[in-house]
Design a protein around this motif. Structure first.
Motif, PDB file in Angstrom:
ATOM      1  N   PHE A 198       1.458  -4.976 -10.598  1.00 13.25           N
ATOM      2  CA  PHE A 198       1.433  -3.703  -9.531  1.00 13.25           C
ATOM      3  C   PHE A 198       2.989  -3.149  -9.471  1.00 13.25           C
ATOM      4  CE2 PHE A 198      -2.577  -4.650  -7.308  1.00 13.25           C
ATOM      5  CZ  PHE A 198      -3.181  -4.150  -8.632  1.00 13.25           C
ATOM      6  N   ASN A 199       4.101  -4.031  -9.162  1.00 16.39           N
ATOM      7  CA  ASN A 199       5.500  -3.757  -8.907  1.00 16.39           C
ATOM      8  C   ASN A 199       5.831  -3.305  -9.920  1.00 16.39           C
ATOM      9  OD1 ASN A 199       5.668  -4.575  -6.299  1.00 16.39           O
ATOM     10  ND2 ASN A 199       6.058  -6.764  -7.019  1.00 16.39           N
ATOM     11  N   GLY A 212       3.874   0.304 -10.522  1.00 13.25           N
ATOM     12  CA  GLY A 212       4.503   0.980  -9.401  1.00 13.25           C
ATOM     13  C   GLY A 212       5.725   1.862  -9.665  1.00 13.25           C
ATOM     14  N   LYS A 218       6.779   5.757  -9.903  1.00 18.42           N
ATOM     15  CA  LYS A 218       7.503   6.626  -8.962  1.00 18.42           C
ATOM     16  C   LYS A 218       8.689   7.238  -9.677  1.00 18.42           C
ATOM     17  CE  LYS A 218      10.597   5.775  -4.848  1.00 18.42           C
ATOM     18  NZ  LYS A 218      10.822   4.978  -3.924  1.00 18.42           N
ATOM     19  N   THR A 224       2.656   8.261  -7.325  1.00 17.54           N
ATOM     20  CA  THR A 224       2.720   7.109  -6.262  1.00 17.54           C
ATOM     21  C   THR A 224       1.364   6.223  -6.698  1.00 17.54           C
ATOM     22  OG1 THR A 224       3.314   8.250  -4.217  1.00 17.54           O
ATOM     23  CG2 THR A 224       2.100   6.215  -3.826  1.00 17.54           C
ATOM     24  N   PHE A 225       1.557   4.807  -6.865  1.00 12.46           N
ATOM     25  CA  PHE A 225       0.758   3.938  -6.945  1.00 12.46           C
ATOM     26  C   PHE A 225      -0.221   3.430  -6.162  1.00 12.46           C
ATOM     27  CE2 PHE A 225      -0.695  -0.466  -7.788  1.00 12.46           C
ATOM     28  CZ  PHE A 225      -1.337  -0.243  -8.920  1.00 12.46           C
ATOM     29  N   CYS A 226      -1.355   3.315  -6.092  1.00 14.51           N
ATOM     30  CA  CYS A 226      -2.156   2.843  -5.106  1.00 14.51           C
ATOM     31  C   CYS A 226      -3.313   1.717  -5.363  1.00 14.51           C
ATOM     32  CB  CYS A 226      -3.059   3.894  -4.222  1.00 14.51           C
ATOM     33  SG  CYS A 226      -1.896   4.959  -3.139  1.00 14.51           S
ATOM     34  N   TYR A 227      -3.291   0.597  -4.685  1.00 16.60           N
ATOM     35  CA  TYR A 227      -4.226  -0.484  -4.725  1.00 16.60           C
ATOM     36  C   TYR A 227      -5.358  -0.129  -3.876  1.00 16.60           C
ATOM     37  CZ  TYR A 227      -7.286  -4.469  -5.535  1.00 16.60           C
ATOM     38  OH  TYR A 227      -8.151  -5.333  -5.573  1.00 16.60           O
ATOM     39  N   THR A 260       4.261  -6.957  -2.754  1.00 14.20           N
ATOM     40  CA  THR A 260       4.500  -5.938  -3.423  1.00 14.20           C
ATOM     41  C   THR A 260       5.559  -5.128  -2.822  1.00 14.20           C
ATOM     42  OG1 THR A 260       2.475  -4.815  -2.231  1.00 14.20           O
ATOM     43  CG2 THR A 260       2.162  -5.505  -4.566  1.00 14.20           C
ATOM     44  N   TYR A 299       7.341   0.842  -4.453  1.00 16.50           N
ATOM     45  CA  TYR A 299       6.469   1.295  -5.511  1.00 16.50           C
ATOM     46  C   TYR A 299       5.020   1.089  -5.347  1.00 16.50           C
ATOM     47  CZ  TYR A 299      11.053   0.449  -7.512  1.00 16.50           C
ATOM     48  OH  TYR A 299      12.461   0.271  -8.023  1.00 16.50           O
ATOM     49  N   VAL A 300       4.506   0.471  -4.344  1.00 19.91           N
ATOM     50  CA  VAL A 300       3.116   0.091  -4.333  1.00 19.91           C
ATOM     51  C   VAL A 300       2.819   0.446  -3.005  1.00 19.91           C
ATOM     52  CG1 VAL A 300       1.386  -1.795  -4.415  1.00 19.91           C
ATOM     53  CG2 VAL A 300       3.389  -1.865  -5.985  1.00 19.91           C
TER      54      VAL A 300
END
Length: 287
Positions: free
Chosen positions: A141-142, A145, A149, A154-157, A180, A184-185
């Motif tokens: 994810f890091n 993300g 960015k 924008t990355f979302c879990y 995270t 970025y997350v």
């Protein structure tokens, strides 16, 4: 599908009338555009994309989380949505796909006009989400993300319930959030799956506040005891306000935290019956 759309319009009229019966004094609590997760209409899109979008428009929905249906490009789907005043603000990606090629996810999101890309499942052995799974997800994810960015997204879990396995003085979900990079997350809270996994959505909002950018509005049938499988039968997904989730307090805290988009996701098999009622319920809520 024409009959379905007509029925939906009639149901919408009834639902809006119901809003008056819910009326209370005070300012509206829910002040955002009505949004929908396209999975709600998973049975309808394969039959007719146009008729399904007309159904969504008839409900007054102007915000969507979703992607292009099978056989259609993102640009084609966006055009149909634009014509009906529906913005695709977020889209989803599979874990393996985005980890393998984050730029493909970037390109697909931009084609749809989306600002957010969410992942809703971390691969793991069912009922046995582990620390190793969480550590791998944090690393992925890091990295992903950061790519998103750098490309203006924008990355979302999106939680699914299984992440709430106990770990140290909290849960593996806590481990993921804390490890995270906030730059970025970000996170999308699915309030049903949080509740089903044994968490308290209200407590999560109080604890992690502005890490949440998106939200799935769903309600879990009263009396249902959840577990850590990340699954429950569709009949346990009920009309907003009819279940066990504290939706008014969640929305109050979500607004305070700065959640940007709210999507109703109805995973029942009664979406044509429940969606108008859920919208009426949201409109009835007062400060």
């Amino acid at each position: 599908m024409k009959k379905t759309v007509f029925s939906l319009c009639f149901a919408t009229t009834i639902a809006l009338a119901m809003t008056d019966s819910f009326a209370q004094k005070g300012k509206p609590l829910y002040t955002f555009p009505i949004g929908v997760e396209s999975y709600t209409y998973r049975a309808s899109f394969p039959k007719s994309v146009v008729a399904t979008l007309d159904t969504i428009k008839a409900l007054g929905i102007t915000d969507m989380e979703g992607g292009a249906p099978k056989g259609m490009t993102g640009a084609e789907f966006k055009k149909l949505c634009d014509e009906r005043g529906i913005k695709i603000s977020a889209t989803g990606s599979g874990y393996e796909q985005i980890v393998k090629d984050p730029m493909d996810a970037v390109n697909k999101a931009k084609e749809l006009g989306a600002s957010f890309v969410m992942v809703a499942w971390i691969p793991h052995q069912k009922g046995n989400f582990s620390l190793d799974n969480a550590k791998k997800a944090v690393e992925d994810f890091n990295r992903v993300g950061k790519v998103l960015k750098e490309n203006g997204l924008t990355f979302c879990y999106h939680n699914h319930g299984y992440e709430f396995h106990p770990y140290e003085d909290g849960t593996l979900y806590d481990y993921i959030v804390k490890n995270t990079n906030p730059a970025y997350v970000s996170f999308e809270m699915d309030i049903l799956w949080a509740q089903h996994g044994g968490a308290d959505p209200v407590a999560l909002l109080k604890k992690y506040g502005n890490r949440y950018k998106l939200m799935h509005l769903k309600d879990l049938k009263k009396g249902v005891k959840g577990d850590l499988t990340g699954g429950t039968p569709p009949e346990n997904d009920v009309t907003l306000g009819d279940g066990q989730v504290n939706i008014p307090e969640i929305i109050r805290l979500a607004k305070k935290a700065g959640v940007k988009h709210y999507y109703i996701e109805d995973e029942s098999n009664k979406e044509y019956e429940q969606m108008p009622k859920s919208i009426a319920y949201l409109k009835s809520l007062k400060e």
